[in-house]
Motif scaffolding. Structure first.
Motif, PDB file in Angstrom:
ATOM      1  N   ALA A  68      -6.389  -7.547   1.009  1.00 55.17           N
ATOM      2  CA  ALA A  68      -7.091  -6.714   0.032  1.00 55.17           C
ATOM      3  C   ALA A  68      -8.379  -7.366  -0.428  1.00 55.17           C
ATOM      4  CB  ALA A  68      -6.194  -6.456  -1.171  1.00 55.17           C
ATOM      5  N   LYS A 113       2.146  -5.580   3.350  1.00 51.84           N
ATOM      6  CA  LYS A 113       1.819  -5.921   1.968  1.00 51.84           C
ATOM      7  C   LYS A 113       1.780  -7.439   1.787  1.00 51.84           C
ATOM      8  CE  LYS A 113       4.520  -3.681  -0.940  1.00 51.84           C
ATOM      9  NZ  LYS A 113       4.955  -3.070  -2.220  1.00 51.84           N
ATOM     10  N   ASN A 152      -4.442   3.533   0.596  1.00 50.34           N
ATOM     11  CA  ASN A 152      -3.525   3.467  -0.540  1.00 50.34           C
ATOM     12  C   ASN A 152      -4.315   3.072  -1.781  1.00 50.34           C
ATOM     13  OD1 ASN A 152      -0.366   2.137   0.833  1.00 50.34           O
ATOM     14  ND2 ASN A 152      -1.325   4.141   0.981  1.00 50.34           N
ATOM     15  N   THR A 197      -5.870  -0.818  -1.871  1.00 55.34           N
ATOM     16  CA  THR A 197      -5.115  -1.969  -1.373  1.00 55.34           C
ATOM     17  C   THR A 197      -5.925  -2.756  -0.358  1.00 55.34           C
ATOM     18  OG1 THR A 197      -4.138  -0.557   0.300  1.00 55.34           O
ATOM     19  CG2 THR A 197      -2.848  -0.934  -1.683  1.00 55.34           C
ATOM     20  N   THR A 213      -3.565   1.889  -5.741  1.00 58.66           N
ATOM     21  CA  THR A 213      -2.571   1.550  -6.772  1.00 58.66           C
ATOM     22  C   THR A 213      -3.142   1.864  -8.148  1.00 58.66           C
ATOM     23  OG1 THR A 213      -3.395  -0.709  -7.013  1.00 58.66           O
ATOM     24  CG2 THR A 213      -1.671  -0.343  -5.364  1.00 58.66           C
ATOM     25  N   SER A 223      -1.402  -8.631   3.158  1.00 56.18           N
ATOM     26  CA  SER A 223      -2.542  -7.764   2.854  1.00 56.18           C
ATOM     27  C   SER A 223      -3.815  -8.562   2.636  1.00 56.18           C
ATOM     28  CB  SER A 223      -2.228  -6.954   1.592  1.00 56.18           C
ATOM     29  OG  SER A 223      -3.343  -6.180   1.264  1.00 56.18           O
TER      30      SER A 223
END
Lengths: 379, 646
Positions: free
Chosen positions: B644, B639, B479, B414, B481, B642
């Protein structure tokens, strides 16, 4: 205040008589089972007093009581080791193993010594705890004792002396127990206090540890391990000072050591002789007391397993002792007994030390628990 | 199939979860700015040590009894005279300490694991308990956590979650009672394992109220089959169309359709309830085949578009606890025409709200029946200076409950996650909240994989030293995914990720010392777990450590699955753990410690850090809402923002 303050914990003379007639190992088993029960029976009252002490208060008194509880656990272990050594089977997770509080201790004559579960007080220490631990010849009050037959009771010391005498008389042949059943873990007790019991000499030495720590020797209030015997250790709380060597004192010792202050405000006032039925089921007090009963019975259950062929379970049992402390201190004695919001006068819940069937293994409970009292009743 | 099997036992009762909450705020790990009040209950607009600062970590089963048993032939009974197992007790251990409930990290509080829990079925009378069958719960975390189950409550009191795992080392009593169910279960299960599911809800987190730390548990035990995942069912997966629940507040859930043509739906953690913990009235609820496979949630489920299979009896009295929330149907030939290999159509629940002309799709099976699950999904990696250290996890891909071979899956980190594990209140700690998920370069794994012929693929996640990116707390939280290539992640619950705690490399020193190696670790634990420092061993007091060195040595040397393992939180790296054990065995030779010992007389309270409170940066005041709720809110925000990377 009790009027019997200077009386011993007095054991029934008929039990002693019966013990003296033991003719084989199996005859001795009920008496050693009762020894295990007797050593255990003091632990709930002592623990109750210990758990009543508020964090950071009565620190010296707490240390004293804690040290005695630990030794009672040692004595229980020693008695079980001797029982195992002569081929017996300790029974610890039985519904009747825990005495009813308030009530007499195992094998006690009906002389009014009623032991209950109560918060710490000087009265409790002086009139109950010191009486339980009173030696045959307490040093401060030397007095001439009549022979057991005449005075109508026997002392704990005499009880152990009689067991020792029978073991010596019956000799090496009774040591038929599996040595693998001996519980010895020297991480917790030094090797001169906890060691395997395999023969007459080691059995005598082990039982002498119980006698010495409980009563001291006839000429010295200290137990040889550097601690005063239990009676004098409790007396330190009443006297307010540690017992120390004192050349100026007539008997060579006096209560003039470091202070052992007692602060009544440092004690949680909780329900005496607590019972789960004292609490309303929808209160946190109830769930805490129920959990403490479960954890305590689990502890006895784990010890039963430990003393019946799985000595390595002692460590798991120790974990349960710590858990019991956490449950009692964080979920019981901090909960108002009636579930109300706490005030200055609140009476708090207390551990009940009741048998919780769900935590005991019934396979074991099905085994008969034959005690000194059982066999005395048969005579 | 697992517990979701025609052969199953249903029990219910209460659970106790007693976690310490001082560690709910990651900033409390910063010993330099830790304040004594962080060990007190939160009150008003002050968070302090949150709602249970003196929690012990214990997880217990309380007053649980068997409510009914179900047999392979479809019969069931709740009558003890039909099967003596009904009414018997489901208990935890009676020979060792209680199980423990533990989060992997303060920056990931959405996958709590149960460690050291024993579960046993026992016959109890006044003399004791006879255990008929029992085993050790493998430490799998809960799944499908949701925060809106109880309509009318907020925070953790409204939350619900599902623990699925296996009981290992299962032992059966020699003398089993004459129970057709136990015989069937024993014959059916494989190896010495059983499958178990616990749904936990109705939790109370107000320490001034009855029931504090207790909640309701609904349990199911069934057979376990070798090769199945332990912690989820590869089955018919129902997922909301968007967000974390369906339009009428139904959570993710799973069903199975076996070769026996029996459809089982586990709604134990799926249906919303009121403040009396009874199901909300959603109208008549029917399960059926969605003949128009593209019909969206909320769409019509009328004649022609929906072939009913049966009615879900969720409004029967006490159905959630008595049946465990599991609805069972046997499909007839016509119904099977739409539910057989090659012709599967999505399943759906249809409800007809009052005044609605036709039933509507309340929630439906995922498009194409797609499902991907990971096990384990909580990973602990002790990194090393000697090269990457790998741990494995297995991904299971399926469609309509059938494994899908040669399916392409993609995995991704993430990336940086900010604000995780912060707190609420006007007394926000001074320490900064460290960013999680970085450096991404410290974690490596294949980002594109394909399942094998059995629909699974095992991957290795490799960790290199993250070099202490969080400062005052060890290692880093990541994390990962995972999903089917080219598909969205809407079929996944909001917290369904692989969580990794990558610990910093920590070579065991030749001669560890109190000041350099031990005290910093012990101080942190003493701060975070006041029950430990107040009641057992005060780890920041040398005297207390000295007196308890034997018991500490033992506790730090236990297997991680032992309920007495230290630390309870199981977050200590192996290097640090070995350092502590080594030091405890030689503390007599640590001059540094001997000096500390000489100065320590009475147990000390955590040292108050002066002026840090006033120096604390003004932070957003968030109302208290319970630990997991507060964490999840921060996660949702993180989130949204985020950062990322690739």
């Amino acid at each position: 205040m009790s009027t019997n303050a200077a009386r011993h914990l007095s054991l029934r003379p008929d039990i002693l008589q019966r013990l003296k007639g033991a003719a084989c190992a199996a005859d001795l088993w009920p008496f050693l089972q009762s020894a295990v029960e007797l050593e255990h029976s003091t632990i709930p009252p002592y623990l109750s007093a210990l758990y009543s002490i508020k964090k950071g208060h009565n620190v010296a008194a707490a240390q004293i009581i804690h040290s005695i509880v630990v030794e009672e656990m040692l004595h229980m272990t020693i008695a079980a080791n001797v029982l195992n050594a002569i081929g017996g089977r300790p029974v610890i997770n039985h519904p009747k193993f825990i005495p009813t509080y308030p009530g007499p201790l195992p094998m006690n004559v009906d002389d009014g010594l009623i032991v209950g579960l109560a918060p710490l007080s000087l009265d409790l220490v002086q009139n109950v705890f010191m009486r339980i631990e009173l030696p045959e010849t307490p040093q401060h009050f030397p007095r001439l004792l009549k022979a057991p037959g005449e005075r109508g009771y026997a002392t704990i010391g005499e009880f152990y002396d009689a067991i020792i005498a029978r073991i010596v008389a019956l000799g090496q042949g009774i040591f038929t127990g599996d040595p693998a059943r001996q519980v010895v873990d020297n991480a917790w007790f030094p090797p001169d206090q906890l060691f395997p019991v395999t023969d007459v000499a080691s059995a005598v030495r082990a039982l002498e540890v119980i006698k010495r720590q409980g009563e001291g020797t006839s000429h010295n209030p200290f137990d040889g391990d550097g601690q005063p015997a239990h009676y004098y250790r409790f007396e330190e709380i009443v006297a307010g000072h540690r017992l120390v060597r004192d050349p100026m004192a007539p008997q060579g010792y006096s209560f003039t050591g470091a202070p052992v202050p007692f602060e009544p405000e440092g004690v949680i006032q909780f329900v005496e002789n607590s019972h789960l039925s004292d609490y309303a089921p929808d209160t946190l007090a109830y769930s805490g007391v129920a959990q403490a009963n479960y954890t305590y019975t689990s502890l006895l259950n784990a010890l039963h397993t430990t003393f019946n062929g799985e000595p390595n379970k002692l460590r798991a049992s120790l974990g349960l002792m710590f858990e019991l402390r956490l449950v009692v201190l964080e979920k019981v004695v901090n909960q108002p007994a009636d579930g109300s919001a706490p005030t200055d006068d609140t009476l708090y819940a207390a551990p009940a030390f009741q048998f919780a069937p769900a935590a005991a293994t019934a396979d074991f409970a099905a085994a008969p628990m034959v005690t000194a009292e059982t066999v005395a009743a048969q005579s | 199939m697992s517990y979701l099997n025609a052969t199953r036992l249903v029990f219910s009762g209460r659970f106790q979860a007693d976690p310490s909450t001082v560690n709910n705020d990651v900033r409390h790990y910063d010993s330099a700015s830790f304040l004594p009040e962080y060990q007190e209950y939160g009150h008003g607009d002050k968070a302090e040590g949150w709602w249970n600062p003196s929690g012990s970590g214990a997880f217990r089963l309380i007053d649980c009894v068997v409510r009914g048993v179900h047999y392979a032939d479809g019969r069931s009974t709740d009558n003890p005279s039909v099967d003596p197992i009904v009414g018997m007790a489901v208990l935890d251990s009676n020979t060792r300490t209680s199980g423990k409930i533990v989060d992997i990290d303060p920056q990931w509080q959405l996958a709590s694991q149960l460690w050291g829990l024993v579960v046993r079925l026992a016959k109890v009378d006044a003399t004791g308990a006879t255990t008929l069958v029992g085993g050790k719960y493998a430490p799998n975390p809960f799944r499908d956590l949701w925060f809106t189950r109880v309509s009318g409550f907020g925070g953790d009191a409204a939350a619900s979650a599902l623990f699925q795992s296996v009981l290992t080392g299962v032992e059966w009593a020699d003398d089993l009672p004459d129970s057709a169910f136990l015989k069937e279960l024993r014959d059916k299960t494989e190896g010495d394992q059983l499958s178990i599911r616990l749904v936990t809800y109705a939790y109370r987190d107000d320490h001034t109220q009855p029931g504090f730390t207790f909640g309701t548990v609904s349990g199911v035990i069934g057979p376990y089959f070798v090769g199945e995942p332990e912690s989820f069912v590869v089955g018919r997966r129902f997922a909301p169309q968007s967000g974390s629940t369906s339009w009428n507040n139904i959570n993710f859930f799973t069903g199975t359709l076996g070769n026996d043509h029996r459809l089982l739906l586990d709604l134990g953690n799926a249906l919303p309830i009121d403040t009396n913990y009874q199901p909300l009235d959603l109208g008549t609820m029917t399960v059926g085949s969605l003949l128009g496979p593209d019909t969206a949630e909320g769409g019509p489920a009328g004649v022609g578009n929906f072939q009913p299979i049966g009615t879900v009896p969720y409004q029967d009295p006490d159905w959630l606890l008595k049946a465990g929330g599991i609805a069972e149907f046997t499909l007839n030939k016509t119904q099977l025409n739409n539910q057989s290999p090659g012709v599967y159509t999505p399943l759906a629940l249809a409800t007809q709200p009052q005044n609605a002309p036709v039933p509507l799709v309340a929630i439906r099976e995922t498009a194409g029946g797609q499902f991907v699950g990971a096990e384990p999904f909580v990973l602990r990696i002790d990194s090393s200076q000697n090269g990457p250290v790998g741990v494995t996890t297995t991904l299971y891909a399926a469609s309509y409950g059938q494994p899908t071979p040669f399916t392409s899956l993609v995995l991704a980190q993430t990336g940086e996650m900010d604000g995780l594990g912060g707190g609420y209140g006007i007394d926000q700690p001074a320490a900064p909240i460290p960013a999680a998920g970085i450096p991404m370069s410290a974690l490596n794994f294949p980002t594109t994989v394909a399942t094998g012929a059995d629909g699974t693929v095992t991957i290795t996640v490799q960790g290199s030293p993250p070099n202490n990116p969080r400062g005052y707390i060890d290692g880093q939280l990541y994390n990962i995914t995972y999903q089917i290539a080219g598909e969205s992640r809407q079929n996944f619950g909001p917290f369904e990720v692989i969580a990794v705690h990558l610990r910093d490399a920590y070579p065991v020193p030749q001669t560890p010392t109190w000041a350099a190696n031990i005290e910093p670790i012990f101080q942190q634990y003493a701060n975070l777990y006041p029950i430990m420092s107040r009641r057992l061993v005060n780890l920041n007091n040398p005297l207390s450590v000295f007196h308890n060195r034997e018991i500490l040595s033992l506790a730090f040397s236990l297997h991680i699955t032992d309920p007495n393992y230290m630390p309870v939180t199981r977050d200590l790296s192996e290097g640090k753990r070995q350092t502590i054990v080594k030091w405890l065995g030689a503390l007599d030779r640590d001059a540094d410690f001997q000096a500390a010992l000489a100065h320590a007389t009475t147990p000390a309270a955590p040292a108050p850090a002066t002026d840090l409170k006033t120096a604390s940066a003004p932070a957003e005041v968030v109302a208290p809402a319970g630990g997991k709720t507060t964490f999840a809110r921060a996660y949702a925000k993180s989130k949204a923002g985020s950062k990322a990377g690739a």
